[in-house]
Design an enzyme around this catalytic site. Structure first.
Site, PDB file in Angstrom:
ATOM      1  N   HIS A   1       3.589  13.229  51.133  1.00 13.68           N
ATOM      2  CA  HIS A   1       4.765  13.862  51.752  1.00 13.68           C
ATOM      3  C   HIS A   1       6.013  13.636  50.904  1.00 13.68           C
ATOM      4  O   HIS A   1       6.747  14.574  50.600  1.00 13.68           O
ATOM      5  CB  HIS A   1       5.012  13.328  53.171  1.00 13.68           C
ATOM      6  CG  HIS A   1       6.368  13.720  53.677  1.00 13.68           C
ATOM      7  ND1 HIS A   1       6.624  14.965  54.219  1.00 13.68           N
ATOM      8  CD2 HIS A   1       7.558  13.070  53.641  1.00 13.68           C
ATOM      9  CE1 HIS A   1       7.920  15.047  54.506  1.00 13.68           C
ATOM     10  NE2 HIS A   1       8.506  13.913  54.179  1.00 13.68           N
TER      11      HIS A   1
ATOM     12  N   GLU B   1      13.951  18.496  55.852  1.00  7.45           N
ATOM     13  CA  GLU B   1      12.563  18.345  56.305  1.00  7.45           C
ATOM     14  C   GLU B   1      11.934  19.646  56.811  1.00  7.45           C
ATOM     15  O   GLU B   1      10.765  19.915  56.551  1.00  7.45           O
ATOM     16  CB  GLU B   1      12.477  17.278  57.407  1.00  7.45           C
ATOM     17  CG  GLU B   1      12.767  15.849  56.937  1.00  7.45           C
ATOM     18  CD  GLU B   1      11.718  15.275  55.984  1.00  7.45           C
ATOM     19  OE1 GLU B   1      10.665  15.899  55.763  1.00  7.45           O
ATOM     20  OE2 GLU B   1      11.991  14.187  55.439  1.00  7.45           O
TER      21      GLU B   1
ATOM     22  N   SER C   1       4.549  20.094  52.892  1.00  2.00           N
ATOM     23  CA  SER C   1       3.502  19.089  52.701  1.00  2.00           C
ATOM     24  C   SER C   1       2.463  19.137  53.818  1.00  2.00           C
ATOM     25  O   SER C   1       1.562  18.305  53.861  1.00  2.00           O
ATOM     26  CB  SER C   1       4.118  17.682  52.594  1.00  2.00           C
ATOM     27  OG  SER C   1       4.809  17.331  53.784  1.00  2.00           O
TER      28      SER C   1
ATOM     29  N   HIS D   1       9.167  16.375  48.696  1.00  4.63           N
ATOM     30  CA  HIS D   1      10.605  16.276  48.396  1.00  4.63           C
ATOM     31  C   HIS D   1      10.967  16.476  46.925  1.00  4.63           C
ATOM     32  O   HIS D   1      12.035  17.005  46.628  1.00  4.63           O
ATOM     33  CB  HIS D   1      11.137  14.908  48.832  1.00  4.63           C
ATOM     34  CG  HIS D   1      11.275  14.756  50.327  1.00  4.63           C
ATOM     35  ND1 HIS D   1      12.328  15.290  51.030  1.00  4.63           N
ATOM     36  CD2 HIS D   1      10.483  14.144  51.251  1.00  4.63           C
ATOM     37  CE1 HIS D   1      12.194  15.004  52.325  1.00  4.63           C
ATOM     38  NE2 HIS D   1      11.069  14.309  52.485  1.00  4.63           N
TER      39      HIS D   1
HETATM   40 FE    FE Z   1      10.527  13.448  54.362  1.00  5.62          FE
END
Ligand code: FE
Ligand code: PHE
Length: 260
Positions: A115, A161, A180, A120
């Site tokens: 993740h 997010e 993700s 990111h």
């Molecule tokens: Fe995150």
């Protein structure tokens, strides 16, 4: 002061750890073109060092630093808010060093290296987004002082997010929590269930979020410039305005909301 940074422990990863990463990496890489924002897909190409297995953070950081001045540092899980914000403000992104087990391929409550890194790091290759994240870190330190952490955290949630962006070719995802996740990648774009509302800074900071299943509402930006411009002003008066207002539930839609 403790920065929670640890050694990545790269040599301790097992063949199975790398294999789990590869499974996730290949699955998402196939799914994302045409669904993820072009900036994410571009950033993903820069993640070439990560195609074969969990990347070495030092090698990846050297590539990322050359692009936008960011580095990634290893941590063993979530770090305290003030520590997190100070890392961001200094253009360091904390990445969890461990990876999920194969039984948890599709769902995990806490962030792991897949993740954090796959989700990111690609956007950190984008200069505007990279600046946004550092500004967010500085804003976070201030929000802590002002007792407004909860309000500012919602902005992170609904952009970094779980953000969507409108492009000439249609809606695209850029939020790390979506890109993700195999299930949420298609759910967020294709399901008739969730609300997709135009980005509105104050509206977002007033809205609660859910952490244990797919989002009921996504907020859609038109550009990263829009996001950056909206978040540039001093938030102090925004916090004062919002504090006495009731919190909106994650599924609530207002008259004034613009559906996308
Ligand atoms: Fe995150
Ligand atoms: N402008 C915000 C403030 O004054 C800081 C911020 C920048 C927050 C970018 C989020 C994103 O607090």
């Amino acid at each position: 002061m403790n920065d929670y940074v640890i050694d990545q422990g790269f040599d301790a990863y097992t063949e199975e750890d790398h294999a789990v990463w590869r499974t996730l990496f290949e699955r998402q890489s196939k799914l994302l073109p045409g669904r993820a924002a072009p900036e994410f897909v571009d950033g993903l190409k820069a993640l070439g060092v990560a195609a074969e297995g969990i990347p070495n953070f030092e090698d990846l950081s050297d590539i990322l630093e050359a692009a936008t001045g960011w580095r990634i540092v290893a941590v063993d899980g979530l770090v305290p808010d003030d520590v997190f914000f100070r890392h961001l403000a200094s253009r360091r992104f904390p990445v969890t060093n461990w990876i999920r087990k194969r039984e948890q391929l599709d769902y995990l409550q806490e962030p792991d290296v897949f993740h954090d890194c796959f989700g990111h790091v690609p956007m950190l290759f984008n200069p505007i987004f990279a600046d946004y994240m550092a500004a967010y870190g500085r804003g976070g330190i201030k929000a802590l002082d002002l007792g407004a952490l909860k309000l500012l955290a919602r902005l992170y949630w609904y952009t970094v997010e779980f953000g969507l962006i409108r492009t000439d070719d249609g809606l695209r995802i850029y939020g790390a929590g979506i890109v993700s996740s195999k299930g949420e990648t298609t759910f967020s774009l294709d399901s008739p269930e969730p609300n997709r509302l135009a980005f509105d800074l104050m509206r977002i900071m007033q809205t609660d979020y859910i952490i244990d299943h797919y989002q009921q509402t996504y907020f859609v930006i038109d550009s990263y410039d829009q996001l950056f411009a909206a978040t540039r002003p001093d938030f102090t008066p925004c916090y004062e305005t919002l504090k006495p207002l009731p919190t909106l539930t994650p599924d609530q839609v207002l008259e004034s909301d613009l559906r996308v």
